[in-house]
Enzyme design. Structure first.
Site, short mmCIF file in Angstrom:
data_model
loop_
_atom_site.label_atom_id
_atom_site.label_comp_id
_atom_site.label_asym_id
_atom_site.label_seq_id
_atom_site.Cartn_x
_atom_site.Cartn_y
_atom_site.Cartn_z
N CYS A 1 -15.50 10.73 15.97
CA CYS A 1 -15.96 12.08 15.67
C CYS A 1 -15.87 12.90 16.95
O CYS A 1 -15.79 12.35 18.05
CB CYS A 1 -17.39 12.07 15.12
SG CYS A 1 -18.61 11.33 16.22
N HIS B 1 -20.05 5.74 26.00
CA HIS B 1 -19.20 6.85 25.54
C HIS B 1 -19.04 7.88 26.65
O HIS B 1 -19.68 8.92 26.64
CB HIS B 1 -19.83 7.47 24.30
CG HIS B 1 -19.05 8.61 23.71
ND1 HIS B 1 -17.69 8.80 23.92
CD2 HIS B 1 -19.43 9.64 22.90
CE1 HIS B 1 -17.29 9.88 23.27
NE2 HIS B 1 -18.33 10.41 22.65
N CYS C 1 -14.73 14.83 22.55
CA CYS C 1 -14.87 13.37 22.51
C CYS C 1 -13.56 12.63 22.28
O CYS C 1 -13.49 11.42 22.53
CB CYS C 1 -15.87 12.97 21.43
SG CYS C 1 -17.48 13.77 21.57
#
Length: 429
Positions: free
Chosen positions: A414, A381, A97
Site C-alpha cells: 500500500c 518499513h 512507500c
C-alpha cells in the site's frame, strides 16, 4: 523490447529508528554509498573506467522528506560519495512507500525500450531517525476540500480500514505475532545473510544490551565514518563500535499477551485497535539491485537471478490507502495475462496489521506462502527502501533450497495518500 534481469542485490541491515538506532551515526547518503560500493564489488565494477563504460544510470529513491541529507538528488550525490565514476548519471524518485520498487520499474522500463543502456543500479534509502516522517511538510490550505486530511497520517488510515472492514484487534495482534515469529526463525538461520552487508559502526551502548547485532560473527564489509559519533561523544553519549549484520527490529520474544497489553496510538476511543505492536516500524536502511539487459549480462559475466514480468499501480480513497494491494494485485495479474494460482510466494509489505489482514482475506492468500520471512511489522518499513529491500530478499528466497519450487513471486505494498503498487517477479532458470 529488450529483456532486463536482476543480476545482483544487496542491502544494509535494517535499523530500528529512534534514539537506539544502530544507524544513528550513519547518514542516509552513506547508507546508500555503502550499497553502491557493495553492488559494484559484486559485479566486478570497482574500476572507474569500467563503471563509465558499462553503467548507464542510477535510479534511487527517497520519499516523504527529500531534503536535508535526503535531498539535493541523493541518488547522484551518494554515487559521488561512494567514489563512483562521474560519467555515471543518477536521479532520485518518489512514490512514497513504493518508491524503492518504483525506482526499479523506472530503470527496467527505460532499459527495455533501449533508452537506458545495458546496466543500471536501482533502489532506495530512508533514514527516519534523522528525518522523521512528515518533517518539513507544508499542506496546501485547500487540500481538505478534496480529501480527509486525517489520511495524511498513516496510522489514521489503519484505524479506518479496521473499522470499515471489521478487522478486530485480536486478528491484528495475531498477524503481528506471526510476522515476528517468521522473521525470528529466518534471522536465526541467517536467511537474508547473502544480501545483507555487515557494517562496522558506533552504536548506542544501550541498543545492544538485549540484541547482538552480529550473532554470526561476520567481518565488516565497510566501516562507517565517525562524524556523527564524534558529535555524540562530545555531548556525553555512550557509543560502542560493533559490526551490524542483522535487522534490529525483529523481536523473537514477542507474545500475544504482550501485544494485547499495548495501548492504541492513533485513536483513543472504544473502537481503537491500532498499536505500535501491530503497526510497521520506522527504520533506517538502504537497498538496491543491479539490472542488466542480455548484453549487460554478457559484459558483467553474471547469471541472471530474476526478471520483472509486470508492474501496476492504482489509486484509491486516501483514508483506506492500506487496501491498495488488494486492488493492485488483480490489476498486475491481468496485465501479465496470469492468474492468482500461478503465484508461488506473496511478499506484501505489512504497513499495518489491519490492512495486511484485509488484503489476505480479500484475495484469499495462503498464509504459509505470505511474507514467509516476515515483513514491515517484524523486519521494518524504511519507506523508500522497502520496495528494494523486498526485491533483495526475494533473490535470497529464490536461492534458498526451501523454495526451489518457486517460479513467480508477487511483491506489493500500500502507498500513503491512496495508492497501491504490485509487481510480478519470475525466477530465471
Amino acid at each position: 523490447m529488450k529483456e532486463v534481469f536482476v543480476v545482483e542485490a544487496a542491502r544494509t541491515p535494517i535499523a530500528r529508528a529512534g534514539k537506539q538506532s544502530w544507524f544513528i551515526n550513519v547518514r542516509a547518503e552513506e547508507l546508500t554509498a555503502i550499497v553502491y560500493k557493495e553492488l559494484r564489488k559484486r559485479c566486478g565494477l570497482e574500476d572507474k573506467k569500467k563503471q563509465a563504460e558499462i553503467i548507464d544510470d542510477v535510479v534511487w529513491a527517497t520519499c516523504a522528506n527529500a531534503f536535508m541529507e535526503q535531498g539535493l538528488n541523493i541518488g547522484r550525490l551518494a554515487w559521488i560519495l561512494s567514489d563512483g565514476a562521474y560519467e555515471v548519471a543518477g536521479c532520485t524518485v518518489d512514490r512514497f512507500c513504493a518508491s524503492g520498487l518504483q525506482s526499479i520499474q523506472y530503470a527496467v522500463s527505460t532499459m527495455m525500450c533501449g533508452w537506458g543502456g545495458d546496466v543500471q543500479f536501482a533502489g532506495g534509502v530512508q533514514h527516519m531517525t534523522h528525518i522523521p516522517m512528515g518533517a518539513g511538510a507544508d499542506i496546501h490550505p485547500d487540500l481538505g476540500k478534496y480529501m480527509d486530511l486525517g489520511a495524511i497520517n498513516m496510522g489514521y488510515t489503519a484505524e479506518i480500514v479496521a473499522r470499515r472492514f471489521n478487522i478486530t484487534r485480536e486478528e491484528q495482534d495475531q498477524f503481528a505475532y506471526e510476522s515476528h515469529m517468521k522473521a525470528a526463525k529466518a534471522q536465526e538461520k541467517d536467511k537474508v545473510g547473502s544480501v545483507t552487508i555487515p557494517v562496522k559502526v558506533k552504536v548506542p551502548a544501550a541498543s545492544i544490551a538485549k540484541r547482538n547485532p552480529n550473532p554470526f560473527n561476520k567481518e565488516a564489509a565497510y566501516v562507517a565514518s565517525d562524524h556523527l559519533a564524534k558529535a555524540r561523544a562530545e555531548k556525553g553519549e555512550e557509543d560502542v563500535e560493533v559490526v551490524v549484520a542483522i535487522d534490529q527490529g525483529t523481536r523473537p520474544d514477542t507474545t500475544l499477551e504482550g501485544l494485547a497489553a499495548m495501548p492504541t496510538v492513533f485513536m483513543q476511543d472504544e473502537k481503537a485497535t491500532v498499536t505500535a505492536g501491530n503497526s510497521s516500524q520506522i527504520n533506517d536502511a538502504a537497498a538496491g539491485v543491479v539490472l542488466a539487459t542480455e548484453e549487460g549480462v554478457k559484459k558483467l559475466g553474471l547469471k541472471p537471478k530474476m526478471k520483472l514480468v509486470s508492474y501496476a499501480v492504482i489509486g484509491l480513497e486516501p483514508e483506506i490507502m492500506g487496501i491498495g494491494p488488494a486492488l493492485a494485485i488483480p490489476k498486475v495479474l491481468k496485465r501479465a495475462g496470469m492468474t492468482q494460482d500461478q503465484i508461488d510466494l506473496w511478499e506484501i509489505n505489512e504497513a499495518f496489521a489491519s490492512q495486511s489482514v484485509y488484503v489476505q482475506k480479500a484475495l484469499n492468500l495462503p498464509k504459509d506462502r505470505l511474507n514467509v520471512w516476515g515483513s514491515g511489522i517484524s523486519i521494518g518499513h524504511p519507506l523508500a527502501c522497502t520496495g528494494a529491500r523486498i526485491a533483495c530478499d526475494i533473490t535470497a528466497m529464490l536461492a534458498d533450497p526451501d523454495f526451489s519450487d518457486v517460479e513467480y513471486v508477487v511483491e506489493s505494498m500500500c502507498i500513503g495518500h491512496g495508492h497501491g503498487a504490485a509487481a510480478i517477479w519470475q525466477r530465471v532458470k
